[in-house]
Scaffold this motif. Structure first.
Motif, PDB file in Angstrom:
ATOM      1  N   MET A 147       0.820  -1.216   0.000  1.00 42.27           N
ATOM      2  CA  MET A 147       0.000   0.000   0.000  1.00 42.27           C
ATOM      3  C   MET A 147       0.851   1.261   0.000  1.00 42.27           C
ATOM      4  O   MET A 147       0.489   2.271  -0.607  1.00 42.27           O
ATOM      5  N   MET A 148       1.978   1.196   0.704  1.00 40.52           N
ATOM      6  CA  MET A 148       2.826   2.383   0.783  1.00 40.52           C
ATOM      7  C   MET A 148       3.436   2.752  -0.569  1.00 40.52           C
ATOM      8  O   MET A 148       3.941   3.865  -0.763  1.00 40.52           O
ATOM      9  N   ALA A 149       3.356   1.837  -1.531  1.00 48.30           N
ATOM     10  CA  ALA A 149       3.854   2.145  -2.873  1.00 48.30           C
ATOM     11  C   ALA A 149       2.918   3.089  -3.620  1.00 48.30           C
ATOM     12  O   ALA A 149       3.311   3.694  -4.631  1.00 48.30           O
ATOM     13  N   ASP A 150       1.665   3.243  -3.111  1.00 51.17           N
ATOM     14  CA  ASP A 150       0.717   4.169  -3.710  1.00 51.17           C
ATOM     15  C   ASP A 150       0.832   5.517  -3.000  1.00 51.17           C
ATOM     16  O   ASP A 150       0.740   5.604  -1.770  1.00 51.17           O
ATOM     17  N   LYS A 151       1.020   6.590  -3.766  1.00 55.06           N
ATOM     18  CA  LYS A 151       1.271   7.897  -3.169  1.00 55.06           C
ATOM     19  C   LYS A 151       0.107   8.381  -2.302  1.00 55.06           C
ATOM     20  O   LYS A 151       0.316   8.969  -1.231  1.00 55.06           O
ATOM     21  N   THR A 152      -1.122   8.152  -2.757  1.00 52.99           N
ATOM     22  CA  THR A 152      -2.283   8.602  -1.982  1.00 52.99           C
ATOM     23  C   THR A 152      -2.367   7.859  -0.657  1.00 52.99           C
ATOM     24  O   THR A 152      -2.572   8.470   0.408  1.00 52.99           O
ATOM     25  N   LEU A 153      -2.205   6.544  -0.700  1.00 55.51           N
ATOM     26  CA  LEU A 153      -2.286   5.749   0.529  1.00 55.51           C
ATOM     27  C   LEU A 153      -1.141   6.086   1.473  1.00 55.51           C
ATOM     28  O   LEU A 153      -1.332   6.105   2.695  1.00 55.51           O
TER      29      LEU A 153
END
Length: 653
Positions: A147-153
């Motif tokens: 999840m941390m790979a997604d900027k928004t998340l």
């Protein structure tokens, strides 16, 4: 007839037979304390006006003394924990197990570290965490690398970890807007996160289910925010245990936003498992006119099959909760002096402005009337909804008690001493502030016993009533053969023997017959006295036009009725300096008989009961006094708690 009902000994004895209530509490204690309690079957639900039809014989045979529900069980059908994405995004950390412990009366630590405890445990309870993103928030908070790979998340994770309440609240609002607009990161919509969270939710319900003492239900919320925030949410509630529910995956709006497809999903579940499931639509006041729109979700015309599916799977409607009321609106019911309460009418869930004319399709009372008109064309009434009240808590602490209100989001718990002016919900066109949240609501169910099957069955047959929080009890019977004497003896036995209870249907009145009702209400034993009992009527005339009228049936004191059927206000004992009130006005119980002298046997009609308490302090007044703060003049400090029965319907055939 409209009359004042003064209670005599016989009536008091009859009322005592109607309800059993217990529990003790310091009534006006300013310290955080809680509330809730009292406590049973499916007698007659349909009756004909004929002398005695075969169907009526069957119904009367079923209404034997041992099958008559004489106790009301109270609970909440709408509760979120920190496992719901929006609750977790706001900082809630309580789990389903924490919520169940709180509901059973145990002391728990709130999301902000305060001691929280109900004085009276609920009789029944359920967790309805959102299916959309179920299990995601736990991984987000933990910093799951995927999840941390997604900027928004990653940005949301950082906001949650920052300890900044506003940053967390802004992240929650952004989540709601993105979900409403179908713009959530794809990883959030992966069902792999749901499986474990759902299994644990089911296990918690099974762990805390104690038949006869405390009933739990396996449930979830299907969260449709159509077209950018039009609230069409449903709580999906199973009658069944883990053997049928553990291995399913709840439906999400990532798969469909069409309620018709939800009903198809529910039917498929029943066909496959032999189980049973129902859905309760949320308050429609934030649907921007879509909750009761007279067309299908895709804009095509309603069909008989569509109406049958809606009527089959949605027996109840949420009339009151945190986001205000969905009974009616002052613009729709201008002659109703009590229609102007708990209004959230400025937009949808993301505060997109309301289209012109949308109010009519958002509220329960106009829908009850419109449903009878639709039935003339389709042969089925799709809006034959009973009464439901839910909390929509997002803190896991269901406690709709003004003096012990823990807020509906973590950022609005009592630790925030100025929560009254904290932004509760923010969208493109503005905000709803903390003071606007309601502490409401609760559902009372007349069931033969405190079990999953008995309570679910009572919901399905609509033998329910909704309250804004207090555990007042409500009885409502309709029939053609009642007399005033029936209200003075065993009202309940007479009600089932000669008529139908709330949720029931009446048909085929004979020439000269009038529709008559028995009504009874008892105050919450730990709360305020009652002001009045009213019957709200809706009907369709011979030209297909709908109408409504409110009748005062029973009331406290020696007030008189004017030529419009109105009575004076009951008075007000609230002390604004110390947030107290006195039960020196009102009555503990009200019982009455009403004959609809304007009844036309050729017109379809619907009736429901509304019970009003005397004025009492609102949670905002308790906060004002406790925290020694000033509030804007627009903030309401007093309210009149109320209850609503499920309706009774009449049809000529």
């Amino acid at each position: 007839m409209i009359r004042h009902s003064s209670l005599n000994l016989a009536a008091a004895i009859a009322m005592a037979m109607i309800v059993v209530a217990c529990g003790e509490r310091a009534e006006h204690d300013l310290s955080p304390s809680a509330s809730g309690e009292a406590s049973s079957g499916p007698p007659a639900s349909t009756s004909s006006g004929a002398a005695q039809s075969d169907a009526e014989d069957t119904d009367r045979q079923s209404a034997q003394p041992e099958s008559i529900p004489r106790n009301a069980y109270f609970g909440d059908t709408h509760v979120h924990t920190g496992w719901s994405a929006d609750a977790g995004m706001d900082g809630a950390i309580l789990s389903p197990e924490d919520a169940y412990r709180f509901a059973t009366g145990e002391a728990v630590k709130s999301n902000t570290g305060l001691k929280a405890q109900r004085v009276r445990p609920y009789d029944w309870f359920m967790i309805t965490d959102h299916s959309d993103g179920m299990g995601v928030i736990n991984e987000l908070v933990a910093g799951n690398p995927e999840m941390m790979a997604d900027k928004t998340l990653k940005r949301w994770h950082d906001a949650l970890k920052s300890g900044d309440e506003k940053a967390a609240a802004d992240a929650k609002s952004e989540l709601v807007v993105m979900q409403s607009q179908g713009r959530l990161p794809k990883i959030v919509m992966d069902p792999k996160w749901m499986k474990s969270a759902w299994e644990k939710t089911v296990e918690a319900a099974e762990k805390y289910y104690k038949p006869g003492e405390f009933t739990t239900f396996i449930a979830y919320e299907w969260t449709v925010n159509a077209d950018g925030g039009d609230n069409l949410h449903r709580n999906v509630i199973f009658r069944d245990d883990a053997s049928k529910t553990r291995n399913l995956l709840p439906l999400t709006t990532f798969e469909t936003q069409d309620p018709e497809k939800l009903w198809a999903w529910m039917k498929a579940y029943e066909d496959k498992t032999g189980g049973r499931v129902l859905a309760i639509p949320h308050n429609g006041n934030m649907s921007n006119g879509r909750m009761f729109e007279q067309k299908r979700f895709d804009g095509s015309p309603m069909t008989k099959e569509w109406a049958e599916m809606r009527a089959r799977y949605e027996p109840l409607y949420e009339v009151t909760q945190i986001k205000g009321q969905s009974e009616s609106h002052p613009s729709l019911s201008p002659e109703d002096e009590f229609a102007n309460w708990d209004l959230w009418d400025r937009g949808n869930l993301i505060l997109a402005p309301k289209p012109k004319g949308s109010f009519r399709y958002e509220y329960w009372r106009p829908a009850l009337k419109d449903g009878m008109v639709i039935e003339e064309t389709l042969g089925v009434n799709p809006f034959q909804y009973g009464a439901n009240g839910g909390g929509d808590d997002h803190v896991g602490l269901s406690n709709p008690v003004e003096s012990n209100f823990f807020g509906k989001f973590k950022s609005l718990e009592p630790s925030n001493k100025e929560r009254w002016k904290f932004p509760l919900l923010t969208g493109p066109s503005g905000s709803y502030m903390g003071w606007e949240q309601s502490a409401s609501g609760v559902t009372g169910v007349w069931a033969t016993e405190n079990t999953r099957e008995a309570i679910w069955d009572a919901m399905m047959r609509k033998e329910t009533f909704a309250t804004t929080g207090p555990w007042m009890t409500v009885r409502f019977f309709g029939g053609f053969d009642f007399s005033e004497q029936d209200a003075k003896g065993d009202l309940v036995a007479e009600g089932y023997e000669k008529g139908v209870p709330m949720g029931g249907k009446l048909t085929g009145a004979q020439d000269g017959q009038k529709l008559r009702f028995l009504v009874a209400a008892m105050k919450d034993p730990e709360g305020a006295n009652l002001d009045r009992v009213q019957i709200v009527k809706g009907w369709v005339d011979g030209r297909g036009q709908t109408h409504e009228k409110v009748y005062n049936v029973a009331w406290a004191g020696n007030r008189t009725v004017d030529n419009l059927g109105h009575i004076q206000h009951v008075g007000n004992t609230v002390n604004l300096e110390n947030a107290t009130y006195e039960n020196s006005i009102g009555e503990a119980q009200l019982i009455g008989f009403f004959e609809d002298k304007e009844f036309n046997p050729q017109h379809k009609a619907v009736y429901y009961l509304r019970v009003m308490e005397i004025p009492t302090p609102r949670w905002t007044l308790y906060d004002k006094v406790r925290n020694k703060i000033e509030m804007d003049e627009k903030v309401p400090l007093i309210l009149q708690e109320r209850a609503f029965s499920s309706p009774i319907w009449y049809s000529p055939e």
